[in-house]
Every structure is written in C-alpha cells, then in structure tokens.
Write an enzyme that holds these catalytic residues in place. Structure first.
Site, PDB file in Angstrom:
ATOM      1  N   ARG A 117       0.817  -1.231   0.000  1.00 53.76           N
ATOM      2  CA  ARG A 117       0.000   0.000   0.000  1.00 53.76           C
ATOM      3  C   ARG A 117       0.846   1.275   0.000  1.00 53.76           C
ATOM      4  O   ARG A 117       0.388   2.338   0.395  1.00 53.76           O
ATOM      5  CB  ARG A 117      -0.986   0.028   1.171  1.00 53.76           C
ATOM      6  CG  ARG A 117      -1.962  -1.124   1.124  1.00 53.76           C
ATOM      7  CD  ARG A 117      -3.209  -0.835   1.941  1.00 53.76           C
ATOM      8  NE  ARG A 117      -4.095  -1.972   1.847  1.00 53.76           N
ATOM      9  CZ  ARG A 117      -4.016  -3.025   2.648  1.00 53.76           C
ATOM     10  NH1 ARG A 117      -3.125  -3.073   3.609  1.00 53.76           N
ATOM     11  NH2 ARG A 117      -4.830  -4.033   2.488  1.00 53.76           N
ATOM     12  N   LYS A 139       2.837  11.291 -11.324  1.00 53.70           N
ATOM     13  CA  LYS A 139       1.978  10.391 -12.106  1.00 53.70           C
ATOM     14  C   LYS A 139       2.721   9.085 -12.315  1.00 53.70           C
ATOM     15  O   LYS A 139       3.858   9.095 -12.816  1.00 53.70           O
ATOM     16  CB  LYS A 139       1.651  11.007 -13.469  1.00 53.70           C
ATOM     17  CG  LYS A 139       0.537  12.012 -13.439  1.00 53.70           C
ATOM     18  CD  LYS A 139       0.147  12.388 -14.865  1.00 53.70           C
ATOM     19  CE  LYS A 139      -0.933  13.434 -14.879  1.00 53.70           C
ATOM     20  NZ  LYS A 139      -1.229  13.895 -16.250  1.00 53.70           N
ATOM     21  N   GLU A 181       9.316  18.224 -25.512  1.00 53.65           N
ATOM     22  CA  GLU A 181       8.568  18.527 -24.271  1.00 53.65           C
ATOM     23  C   GLU A 181       9.028  19.880 -23.706  1.00 53.65           C
ATOM     24  O   GLU A 181       8.256  20.569 -23.040  1.00 53.65           O
ATOM     25  CB  GLU A 181       8.742  17.421 -23.219  1.00 53.65           C
ATOM     26  CG  GLU A 181       8.004  16.121 -23.527  1.00 53.65           C
ATOM     27  CD  GLU A 181       6.502  16.116 -23.168  1.00 53.65           C
ATOM     28  OE1 GLU A 181       5.979  17.148 -22.700  1.00 53.65           O
ATOM     29  OE2 GLU A 181       5.870  15.070 -23.377  1.00 53.65           O
ATOM     30  N   LYS A 223       7.106  22.625 -14.562  1.00 56.02           N
ATOM     31  CA  LYS A 223       6.397  21.400 -14.129  1.00 56.02           C
ATOM     32  C   LYS A 223       6.102  21.465 -12.624  1.00 56.02           C
ATOM     33  O   LYS A 223       4.995  21.127 -12.196  1.00 56.02           O
ATOM     34  CB  LYS A 223       7.261  20.174 -14.470  1.00 56.02           C
ATOM     35  CG  LYS A 223       6.614  18.849 -14.134  1.00 56.02           C
ATOM     36  CD  LYS A 223       5.777  18.295 -15.263  1.00 56.02           C
ATOM     37  CE  LYS A 223       4.828  17.201 -14.806  1.00 56.02           C
ATOM     38  NZ  LYS A 223       5.059  15.902 -15.391  1.00 56.02           N
ATOM     39  N   GLU A 233      -4.714  17.265 -11.748  1.00 61.53           N
ATOM     40  CA  GLU A 233      -5.151  17.623 -13.100  1.00 61.53           C
ATOM     41  C   GLU A 233      -6.631  17.988 -13.169  1.00 61.53           C
ATOM     42  O   GLU A 233      -7.353  17.605 -14.089  1.00 61.53           O
ATOM     43  CB  GLU A 233      -4.839  16.475 -14.077  1.00 61.53           C
ATOM     44  CG  GLU A 233      -4.700  16.974 -15.512  1.00 61.53           C
ATOM     45  CD  GLU A 233      -4.243  15.907 -16.478  1.00 61.53           C
ATOM     46  OE1 GLU A 233      -3.175  15.321 -16.231  1.00 61.53           O
ATOM     47  OE2 GLU A 233      -4.930  15.661 -17.468  1.00 61.53           O
ATOM     48  N   ARG A 237      -3.120  21.764 -14.492  1.00 60.19           N
ATOM     49  CA  ARG A 237      -2.207  20.724 -14.987  1.00 60.19           C
ATOM     50  C   ARG A 237      -2.564  20.263 -16.399  1.00 60.19           C
ATOM     51  O   ARG A 237      -1.727  19.724 -17.117  1.00 60.19           O
ATOM     52  CB  ARG A 237      -2.179  19.540 -14.002  1.00 60.19           C
ATOM     53  CG  ARG A 237      -1.071  18.537 -14.334  1.00 60.19           C
ATOM     54  CD  ARG A 237      -0.757  17.597 -13.198  1.00 60.19           C
ATOM     55  NE  ARG A 237       0.284  16.657 -13.587  1.00 60.19           N
ATOM     56  CZ  ARG A 237       0.936  15.871 -12.753  1.00 60.19           C
ATOM     57  NH1 ARG A 237       0.683  15.904 -11.459  1.00 60.19           N
ATOM     58  NH2 ARG A 237       1.871  15.045 -13.191  1.00 60.19           N
ATOM     59  N   ASN A 241      -0.794  18.990 -21.240  1.00 64.65           N
ATOM     60  CA  ASN A 241      -1.203  18.074 -22.307  1.00 64.65           C
ATOM     61  C   ASN A 241      -1.215  18.744 -23.672  1.00 64.65           C
ATOM     62  O   ASN A 241      -1.729  18.169 -24.634  1.00 64.65           O
ATOM     63  CB  ASN A 241      -2.578  17.487 -21.997  1.00 64.65           C
ATOM     64  CG  ASN A 241      -2.531  16.636 -20.748  1.00 64.65           C
ATOM     65  OD1 ASN A 241      -1.553  15.927 -20.519  1.00 64.65           O
ATOM     66  ND2 ASN A 241      -3.552  16.737 -19.916  1.00 64.65           N
ATOM     67  N   HIS A 244      -0.702  16.687 -26.714  1.00 61.92           N
ATOM     68  CA  HIS A 244      -0.848  15.270 -26.345  1.00 61.92           C
ATOM     69  C   HIS A 244      -2.154  14.658 -26.846  1.00 61.92           C
ATOM     70  O   HIS A 244      -2.246  13.437 -26.952  1.00 61.92           O
ATOM     71  CB  HIS A 244      -0.747  15.105 -24.828  1.00 61.92           C
ATOM     72  CG  HIS A 244       0.664  15.254 -24.307  1.00 61.92           C
ATOM     73  ND1 HIS A 244       1.403  16.397 -24.473  1.00 61.92           N
ATOM     74  CD2 HIS A 244       1.468  14.379 -23.635  1.00 61.92           C
ATOM     75  CE1 HIS A 244       2.597  16.236 -23.921  1.00 61.92           C
ATOM     76  NE2 HIS A 244       2.663  15.021 -23.414  1.00 61.92           N
ATOM     77  N   HIS A 248      -1.145  11.357 -28.419  1.00 64.19           N
ATOM     78  CA  HIS A 248      -1.483  10.027 -27.883  1.00 64.19           C
ATOM     79  C   HIS A 248      -2.163   9.166 -28.942  1.00 64.19           C
ATOM     80  O   HIS A 248      -1.920   7.955 -29.023  1.00 64.19           O
ATOM     81  CB  HIS A 248      -2.415  10.155 -26.675  1.00 64.19           C
ATOM     82  CG  HIS A 248      -1.693  10.499 -25.409  1.00 64.19           C
ATOM     83  ND1 HIS A 248      -2.326  11.048 -24.312  1.00 64.19           N
ATOM     84  CD2 HIS A 248      -0.392  10.363 -25.056  1.00 64.19           C
ATOM     85  CE1 HIS A 248      -1.437  11.249 -23.351  1.00 64.19           C
ATOM     86  NE2 HIS A 248      -0.271  10.838 -23.772  1.00 64.19           N
ATOM     87  N   HIS A 261       7.714   9.073 -27.655  1.00 64.55           N
ATOM     88  CA  HIS A 261       6.614   9.895 -27.135  1.00 64.55           C
ATOM     89  C   HIS A 261       6.769  11.375 -27.534  1.00 64.55           C
ATOM     90  O   HIS A 261       5.824  12.014 -28.008  1.00 64.55           O
ATOM     91  CB  HIS A 261       6.539   9.735 -25.613  1.00 64.55           C
ATOM     92  CG  HIS A 261       5.543  10.640 -24.970  1.00 64.55           C
ATOM     93  ND1 HIS A 261       4.188  10.508 -25.168  1.00 64.55           N
ATOM     94  CD2 HIS A 261       5.708  11.716 -24.152  1.00 64.55           C
ATOM     95  CE1 HIS A 261       3.555  11.459 -24.492  1.00 64.55           C
ATOM     96  NE2 HIS A 261       4.450  12.199 -23.864  1.00 64.55           N
TER      97      HIS A 261
HETATM   98  N1  GLY Z   1       2.993  14.592 -18.399  1.00 64.79           N
HETATM   99  C1  GLY Z   1       1.914  15.408 -18.049  1.00 64.79           C
HETATM  100  C2  GLY Z   1       1.708  15.511 -16.587  1.00 64.79           C
HETATM  101  O1  GLY Z   1       2.558  15.098 -15.816  1.00 64.79           O
HETATM  102  O2  GLY Z   1       0.695  15.987 -16.174  1.00 64.79           O
END
Ligand code: GLY
Length: 356
Positions: A117, A139, A181, A223, A233, A237, A241, A244, A248, A261
């Site tokens: 956990r 993330k 990026e 970031k 997000e 946040r 994207n 993206h 994606h 990517h």
């Molecule tokens: N890679 C996008 C984020 O971390 O929100």
C-alpha cells in the site's frame, strides 16, 4: 544549483537540477534499515550502474531489471518485481529508486505506490524527457491493452535528482524527443524559454552545457509550479497536455512502435497550433511556433496514417470525458486556452496538415 519545490496535499519535495546531482542520493534516503530496490533496465545499468552504486556509498541494494519499452509497461511486470521484492525481504520500510527513462520512472513509481500500500520512491531520470516531465509530478502507471497509462496512481517521490551528466550517453533521437517537451513548456508558459529555443537552436542541439542546464531548469520549474497548483489535473495541470491529444492518438495508431513519445507530441503540437490558427485564436505567432517545432526535426514519416482513425482514437483517450475532446490551444507563446466543441472537420484538416 536550481532547486524547485513541489507542494502537494500528501508530500512536499524538491526537484534538484544539477550536474552530479546523482551524488546526493545517499543523503536523500531517510534513515531506516529498510532494504533499497533499484528499478532499472539492463541498458541503463550498463551505462550508469557504477555511478549509481557509488552514489549509494556502500548502502546494500537490490537491482530489479525491467525489460523496458512501451509494450512491457504492464501490470504483469509490476507484479513480478513485487514478488522479487518479497523474496528479497522487502517490507514497509523499503525504498524504491526509479533509475531510467519515462517508462521506468512511471512503472517503478507505480510499484512503489502499491507495494504494501505504498513505499517511498526516489526518482532519478536518465533521459531528457523523463528529466523534464515524467519523473516530476507523481503520475505513475502502466498500460492496459485498451490504452496507455490506463491504470495508475498519484505517488509523489521523496526527491527527484535531475543530473544532466546522465544525458551524455543519450542518442541524438532520444535527446530531440525530450526537447519537444521543453518546446511545449515554452509555448504553454514561458516566452523566454521559447525565445532561447528559437535563437539558440545550434547550441541546444550541440548540448552546450550552460544552455542545457538553462532549458532543463526552466522546464522543471514550470512542471513543479503547475503540479503544485493542481496535482490531480483538475484544472491548470491540463495545460501540460498541449500536443498530447493528437500525440497520444498517433502513438496508439502506430502501436507505440514508430515514434518516441516526444516525437508524437511534436506532431500533436503542430496540430494544436493549426487548430489555434484556423479557429482564429492565434494568428501571427502560429508560424513562429510551427517553425521552432519543425527546426528540431526531422520527425519520422507517418505513412499510411489516416486523420479519421486518429480522430476516432481521440474519442477513446482517457482525457476525453463523455465524448468531449478537449484541446489545449494557444493564443500566443506563453499562454494557453482549453477549448472543446471544435468542429470535426477543423480537427481532421488540422491533423492532416500536421502529419503530412
Ligand atoms: N505529463 C503530463 C503531466 O505530468 O501531467
């Protein structure tokens, strides 16, 4: 030494950008008798394992090898590493060190998030893309057959050690993929970073040390600011994207085999700029943005990909809610606007313009 703070409900921590930051590892591990597990790939370990072992300064550690590659970013590998940890005597006082590119930092972070956990993780990214994006912000996750990162958790690290010296062995292509990026960060939030990327292309691509440190630090600062403002997000946040939504879809359509990517994000940024232009959100700066993205190419060709297939994949992206595709667009360098309800014909034309 640029040090940026991330502050979230569950954890506050630092992202340290510094040549030789790896050597701060032993001092970053909390006092405990817990076992240390390094998750990495054989390729990364062959290149940098000696330096990591030295940075642990005699601390006993187990190395868990992960095969690497997007198709292997699966829960089955998390389970297998968790089983190895148990066999090696791991308990709740254990710590995970994620040492690799974005796939490793995501998967090792997920392992740490769910092992008993939750145990702490230290992120040490070894690719440019992971240094400026994946390793910061908590993330973590794995892929399902139905899509990328569809299973995961937020699990903020104890610290992120961002050591540009680790990038010396990175291929030209991987480096450029990470640069996209950074270009994204310039477009969404930092006109000065964008200016540097535009004016200093040669120095950026030749990895001149001062420029390399400047652009990495700028992207990591952004970031950290964005994650601190909106860890989950819900709002701000989402600007990360940019590029993206289409990116994606391109990755999924090409089965994660053709593009890195960052390269898919570059195509996606071209599409986002095009939509911004056609919808009248931006005008004069569209060319500048397109030119800077293109100047860090060339991108691998996308033969046989149809805009219609990408548009239908976008409807199944996890960021699509109740069939509504949200695009992060840009009125001008340094600013964003999130827009939905864009006519399908506009989206299809923009994708077509971006991928040809
Ligand atoms: N890679 C996008 C984020 O971390 O929100």
């Amino acid at each position: 030494m640029p040090v940026f703070r991330v502050e979230t409900a569950n954890r506050n921590y630092e992202a340290i950008v510094e040549r030789g930051a790896l050597r701060k590892l032993q001092g970053s591990i909390p006092d405990s008798n817990g076992a240390t597990f390094v998750v990495t790939t054989r390729e990364v370990w062959a290149l940098h394992g000696g330096a990591l072992a030295r940075a642990l300064d005699g601390r006993p550690h187990h190395v868990l090898y992960f095969a690497g590659g997007e198709p292997n970013k699966r829960v089955a590998h998390v389970e297998s590493m968790a089983e190895q940890m148990v066999e090696l005597g791991a308990d709740r006082s254990s710590i995970v060190i994620a040492f690799g590119g974005g796939i490793v930092t995501d998967l090792a972070g997920f392992l740490a998030a769910i092992f008993m956990r939750g145990v702490p993780v230290i992120q040490i990214p070894t690719t440019l893309l992971a240094q400026v994006d994946a390793a910061v912000g908590g993330k973590t996750g794995a892929n399902l057959r139905g899509g990328k990162n569809l299973i995961g958790a937020f699990h903020q690290p104890l610290v992120v050690l961002i050591d540009p010296d680790l990038l010396a062995t990175l291929s030209e292509r991987e480096y450029r993929a990470g640069l996209y990026e950074i270009i994204k960060c310039g477009i969404i939030r930092d006109a000065e970073l964008f200016r540097i990327l535009s004016a200093e292309r040669e120095a950026v691509l030749s990895r001149r040390p001062d420029i390399e440190e400047t652009i990495i630090a700028a992207a990591v600062r952004i970031k950290c600011e964005v994650v601190t403002a909106d860890e989950r997000e819900g709002d701000l946040r989402r600007i990360l994207n940019f590029g993206h939504t289409v990116g994606h879809a391109i990755e999924a359509e090409t089965k994660y085999e053709t593009l890195l990517h960052g390269e898919a994000v570059a195509y996606g940024m071209h599409a986002a700029v095009e939509i911004s232009k056609v919808t009248g959100l931006t005008d004069t700066e569209a060319k500048q943005m397109r030119d800077v993205i293109a100047s860090y190419g060339p991108l691998p060709q996308l033969n046989g990909i149809r805009a219609g297939s990408l548009a239908s994949l976008m409807l199944h992206d996890k960021k699509t809610v109740k069939g509504k595709v949200h695009f992060v667009l840009t009125p001008r360098v340094g600013e964003t606007k999130i827009v939905s309800g864009i006519p399908e014909s506009v989206i299809l034309d923009a994708i077509e313009a971006a991928i040809r």
